[in-house]
Motif scaffolding. Structure first.
Motif, short mmCIF file in Angstrom:
data_model
loop_
_atom_site.label_atom_id
_atom_site.label_comp_id
_atom_site.label_asym_id
_atom_site.label_seq_id
_atom_site.Cartn_x
_atom_site.Cartn_y
_atom_site.Cartn_z
N HIS A 153 0.82 -1.21 0.00
CA HIS A 153 0.00 0.00 0.00
C HIS A 153 0.86 1.26 0.00
O HIS A 153 0.52 2.25 -0.67
N THR A 157 1.04 4.35 -2.91
CA THR A 157 1.12 5.79 -2.62
C THR A 157 2.29 6.42 -3.37
O THR A 157 2.16 7.47 -4.00
N ILE B 99 -4.57 5.85 1.31
CA ILE B 99 -3.94 4.73 0.60
C ILE B 99 -2.75 4.21 1.40
O ILE B 99 -2.56 3.00 1.55
N TYR B 100 -1.97 5.14 1.94
CA TYR B 100 -0.77 4.79 2.71
C TYR B 100 -1.10 3.85 3.86
O TYR B 100 -0.33 2.99 4.22
N MET B 102 -3.96 1.95 4.10
CA MET B 102 -5.09 1.09 3.79
C MET B 102 -4.84 -0.39 4.03
O MET B 102 -5.78 -1.19 4.03
N ASP B 103 -3.59 -0.76 4.29
CA ASP B 103 -3.33 -2.16 4.67
C ASP B 103 -4.15 -2.53 5.89
O ASP B 103 -4.46 -3.69 6.11
N THR B 111 -9.84 -1.98 -1.04
CA THR B 111 -8.85 -1.08 -1.64
C THR B 111 -9.19 -0.83 -3.10
O THR B 111 -9.15 0.30 -3.59
N SER B 175 -2.86 1.14 -10.46
CA SER B 175 -3.13 0.52 -9.17
C SER B 175 -4.24 -0.51 -9.28
O SER B 175 -4.15 -1.60 -8.69
#
Lengths: 226, 226
Positions: A153, A157, B99-100, B102-103, B111, B175
């Motif tokens: 993820h 980014t 997004i950074y 979202m894990d 996602t 993505s």
DNA sequence: AACCACTATATAACTATTTATATAAATGTC
DNA sequence: GACATTTATATAAATAGTTATATAGTGGTT
């Protein structure tokens, strides 16, 4: 508030306010900046709300540390934030406002200088991200699609940063090219300056006849309602 | 403050606060949003500082209008702002933060949905700008490089919007492709899930071992000082 | 007459963010 | 010993921005 949620995300690993400031400056900075004076009160707010807990710790150098950590309720709040879709539409770009109004300077040389600085800045950031990507390629055999979830993820980014900055640099290059051509044309047509590019009265208020949105077509309003 | 300077620029043509709000929503919105409750006090501040003057006017409908206009001092302030170079580095992108982190969702399907919404949003804006450009092409024989100065600069702004949004859409597409491929891989390797993409303990705090900046190379610090 | 939509200004309360400053302990350096 | 640097937290004051609400006139609709 985004800062709250970013802290919630970062505090999945315990950290003090001071630690977090360093994390921001090292890697969050690219998309969100934060000052210590904002981080500390926010941490207290998170604790009061039950989204983070705090425990005292000693430091080998300097005063005691207050180390925070996301609670279960905090992770739930973080997930809610992520799940409710992209937060978009509040972005502000002062440099675009500057370009929009730059006819005020009445001097293409200054506009050109502006775009050159802007281009360098975007390109410097782009190069930093590209360097980082090269570093990942060399350092991680899983790169890029077999990376474990958090890194995957983070990498998405990074890629968005690279492609977005690429668009900005290309845009600056295009503008610089057009500005040069326009300046050339102005030079060669002097003193009989072209009608279209000269302001009749440089002190008159500019009329931006071209809006950034085409005129409304009222006839397009849907009216099917029997 | 950028809002002050944007108002200074717009008020080269006289307008009331209410007028300005409409201008913001119609064309400034793309790079700077403003509410009436922020515009009105700012106009008063500009007047008090001598950067704008105000005169009363009557309205055919509704109460009296306070119509403002930039003064000479105001235009000087605007030019100073434009001449001191690009205001850059304060941009904030909540969606990149999302997004950074979202894990945290631990669910690539979510996602993927996020990126799809994001892509549509960027693309909708991109299409609006492209439509606008087509409209200009048809409406103005001077398009694009013979445009008079104000429109030329507005057009540079438009182009940056188009190229930047293009980068964003391409990034979303990339993505989405990668996410689909990864989901496919996960499906086919179940239940023997690949080591690299599975979290050993999904409740353990994620370790973002890959920072967005490569490690400092201390040895690179310049030290030539005899 | 009641109601709604639009034009128009204004302000209060809140939230978010920046800049500046204070405090204090430990370490290193001139 | 004086001074700078780094680690660490904290707060005040100012600036910026959002959300909600109040007021009021005008015109059109029900």
């Amino acid at each position: 508030m985004s800062l709250e949620h970013i802290l919630l995300g970062l505090l999945r690993q315990p950290a003090s306010g001071y630690d977090l400031k360093k994390v921001f400056d090292e890697r969050i900075d690219y998309f969100w900046a934060a000052e210590l004076s904002q981080i500390y009160p926010t941490l207290k707010r998170l604790e009061k709300r039950g989204w983070a807990r705090c425990c005292q710790a000693v430091s080998s150098r300097g005063p005691g540390r207050r180390v925070y950590e996301t609670t279960t309720a905090g992770r739930r709040a973080l997930r809610d934030w992520l799940a409710k879709g992209p937060e978009i539409g509040d972005e502000r770009f002062a440099y675009l406002a500057q370009i929009y109004l730059m006819d005020e300077l009445g001097d293409l040389k200054q506009t050109l200088r502006f775009f050159t600085v802007l281009r360098d800045d975007f390109n410097r950031k782009l190069e930093a991200l590209r360097r980082l990507e090269r570093y990942w390629v060399e350092a991680d055999p899983h790169y890029p699609d077999e990376l474990p979830p958090p890194d995957f993820h983070v990498h998405l980014t990074l890629r968005m940063g690279i492609l977005s900055l690429g668009g900005h640099v290309r845009s600056c290059d295009e503008s610089i090219r057009r500005l040069r051509a326009r300046m050339d044309r102005e030079k060669h047509t002097r003193p009989g300056v072209s009608k279209s590019t000269r302001r009749k009265n440089p002190h008159a208020p500019p009329r931006h006849k071209l809006a950034l949105r085409p005129p409304d077509r009222k006839s397009q309003t849907p009216r099917a309602r029997p």
